[in-house]
Scaffold this active site. Structure first.
Site, PDB file in Angstrom:
ATOM      1  N   ASN A   6      84.442  33.008 -42.252  1.00 54.13           N
ATOM      2  CA  ASN A   6      82.850  33.270 -42.565  1.00 54.13           C
ATOM      3  C   ASN A   6      82.954  34.850 -42.545  1.00 54.13           C
ATOM      4  OD1 ASN A   6      80.708  34.641 -43.426  1.00 54.13           O
ATOM      5  ND2 ASN A   6      79.491  33.145 -41.657  1.00 54.13           N
ATOM      6  N   TRP A   7      82.985  35.663 -43.358  1.00 58.82           N
ATOM      7  CA  TRP A   7      84.084  37.137 -43.056  1.00 58.82           C
ATOM      8  C   TRP A   7      82.184  38.212 -42.401  1.00 58.82           C
ATOM      9  CZ3 TRP A   7      87.623  39.258 -46.985  1.00 58.82           C
ATOM     10  CH2 TRP A   7      89.018  38.363 -46.760  1.00 58.82           C
ATOM     11  N   LYS A   8      81.163  37.433 -43.602  1.00 60.77           N
ATOM     12  CA  LYS A   8      79.685  37.431 -43.288  1.00 60.77           C
ATOM     13  C   LYS A   8      80.225  39.340 -43.842  1.00 60.77           C
ATOM     14  CE  LYS A   8      78.816  35.607 -39.269  1.00 60.77           C
ATOM     15  NZ  LYS A   8      77.782  35.120 -37.309  1.00 60.77           N
ATOM     16  N   HIS A  91      72.727  29.363 -43.527  1.00 62.10           N
ATOM     17  CA  HIS A  91      73.028  30.453 -42.393  1.00 62.10           C
ATOM     18  C   HIS A  91      71.986  31.019 -41.072  1.00 62.10           C
ATOM     19  CE1 HIS A  91      75.111  32.797 -39.868  1.00 62.10           C
ATOM     20  NE2 HIS A  91      76.640  32.200 -39.360  1.00 62.10           N
ATOM     21  N   GLU A  93      71.695  33.594 -39.985  1.00 63.56           N
ATOM     22  CA  GLU A  93      71.306  34.889 -39.978  1.00 63.56           C
ATOM     23  C   GLU A  93      70.558  34.838 -41.149  1.00 63.56           C
ATOM     24  OE1 GLU A  93      75.751  36.261 -39.643  1.00 63.56           O
ATOM     25  OE2 GLU A  93      75.191  36.036 -37.543  1.00 63.56           O
ATOM     26  N   GLU A 162      75.580  25.288 -35.270  1.00 67.75           N
ATOM     27  CA  GLU A 162      75.684  26.629 -35.181  1.00 67.75           C
ATOM     28  C   GLU A 162      74.498  26.469 -33.958  1.00 67.75           C
ATOM     29  OE1 GLU A 162      78.612  29.232 -37.386  1.00 67.75           O
ATOM     30  OE2 GLU A 162      76.447  28.975 -38.558  1.00 67.75           O
ATOM     31  N   GLY A 168      78.570  34.910 -32.291  1.00 69.16           N
ATOM     32  CA  GLY A 168      79.161  36.364 -31.931  1.00 69.16           C
ATOM     33  C   GLY A 168      78.985  36.538 -30.553  1.00 69.16           C
ATOM     34  N   SER A 204      81.507  31.638 -31.905  1.00 68.12           N
ATOM     35  CA  SER A 204      82.357  31.823 -31.153  1.00 68.12           C
ATOM     36  C   SER A 204      83.514  31.331 -30.641  1.00 68.12           C
ATOM     37  CB  SER A 204      81.727  32.283 -29.413  1.00 68.12           C
ATOM     38  OG  SER A 204      81.459  32.827 -29.610  1.00 68.12           O
ATOM     39  N   GLY A 225      83.389  32.920 -37.677  1.00 71.65           N
ATOM     40  CA  GLY A 225      83.024  34.472 -37.840  1.00 71.65           C
ATOM     41  C   GLY A 225      83.448  35.179 -37.405  1.00 71.65           C
ATOM     42  N   GLY A 226      84.125  35.868 -36.415  1.00 69.25           N
ATOM     43  CA  GLY A 226      84.404  36.941 -35.871  1.00 69.25           C
ATOM     44  C   GLY A 226      85.770  36.778 -36.028  1.00 69.25           C
TER      45      GLY A 226
HETATM   46  P1  PGA Z   1      80.910  33.744 -34.495  1.00 73.87           P
HETATM   47  O1  PGA Z   1      80.201  33.358 -36.088  1.00 73.87           O
HETATM   48  O2  PGA Z   1      82.179  32.922 -34.512  1.00 73.87           O
HETATM   49  O3  PGA Z   1      80.728  35.528 -34.679  1.00 73.87           O
HETATM   50  O4  PGA Z   1      80.317  32.989 -33.130  1.00 73.87           O
HETATM   51  C1  PGA Z   1      79.956  31.930 -36.180  1.00 73.87           C
HETATM   52  C2  PGA Z   1      79.137  32.511 -37.840  1.00 73.87           C
HETATM   53  O5  PGA Z   1      78.354  32.436 -37.527  1.00 73.87           O
HETATM   54  O6  PGA Z   1      79.602  31.160 -38.389  1.00 73.87           O
END
Ligand code: PGA
Length: 243
Positions: A6-8, A91, A93, A162, A168, A204, A225-226
């Site tokens: 997930n590049w966000k 998600h 966010e 999640e 993050g 994470s 994500g990251g």
């Molecule tokens: P993260 O994000 O790996 O940066 O914690 C995961 C996500 O929000 O899908």
């Protein structure tokens, strides 16, 4: 195993080109699915470039409606035309911006309409966990989705657990804590005949913790994500799934 990036809100064309060139130079385990969720502006290019390296593209969000006066939104049909085969739904966010469980269910109906697979995200915040309500909260998030009638429910491709406190933050859920929630999700899904649905962990995930998470019996993949922004790290996570 299902391994998703997930590049966000990260990445531009130059990043995408370098990413898929990097991907092409690495070895990827066969017999597992690799998904990439780029920003919508890069969807079409990611879908094309992904084909060469066996990565399938998906949209980070969709609107439930087919079209209409929804400034700034994209329909399932629009992202499907741009090459998406999957969509992230709910998600945290997005939920933080106001998406509700019913919105997520409506998005899954839209995904089904457009022939997309939905990856529904669930997860509790820290306060809910500290109150001991995490399991009830997460199962509650899923209830509206599981209440959908069959054609829409058929588009449910996977669920990602999640925990918001782990996204993050560098604070990963322990493999045991994640496994316990995944077990609860599995039992709920088994009760409605969906016990085989892939259950992903997210929050994470890094190359050095992926193997311990992925070796849990009810963790069938990860949503990253990251660490997914670094193709070498993402590849290491994908390979950890296969060890
Ligand atoms: P993260 O994000 O790996 O940066 O914690 C995961 C996500 O929000 O899908």
């Amino acid at each position: 195993m299902l391994i998703a990036a997930n590049w966000k809100m990260h990445g531009d064309r130059a990043f995408l080109t370098a990413y898929f060139e990097g991907a092409a130079a690495l070895c990827w385990p066969e017999a597992q699915t690799h998904l990439v969720f780029p920003p919508a502006t890069l969807l079409e290019r990611a879908a094309e470039a992904g084909t060469a390296v066996g990565m399938v593209a998906g949209a980070q969000a969709i609107h439930p409606a087919r079209d209409g006066a929804h400034t700034g939104c994209l329909s399932a049909e629009q992202v499907a035309e741009a090459g998406a085969r999957w969509a992230l739904l709910g998600h945290s966010e997005r939920r933080a911006q106001g998406e509700t469980d019913l919105d997520v269910a409506a998005q899954l109906e839209a995904a089904a309409r457009a022939g997309l697979r939905g990856l529904v995200c669930v997860g509790e915040g820290l306060a809910v966990r500290e109150e001991g309500e995490a399991e009830a909260y997460v199962l509650g998030q899923l209830a509206a989705v599981l209440a959908l009638p069959a054609p829409a429910l058929d588009a449910l491709g996977a669920i990602a657990y999640e925990p918001i406190w782990a996204i993050g933050t560098g604070r990963t859920a322990t493999p045991e804590l994640a496994q316990a929630m995944h077990r609860a999700l599995r039992e709920r899904l088994e009760a409605v005949g969906l016990g085989g649905l892939p259950l992903l962990y997210g929050g994470s995930v890094k190359p050095d913790n992926a193997k311990a998470l992925l070796s849990q019996p009810d963790i069938d993949g990860v949503l990253v994500g990251g660490a997914s922004l670094d193709i070498t790290a993402f590849n290491a996570i994908a390979r950890a799934a296969n060890e």
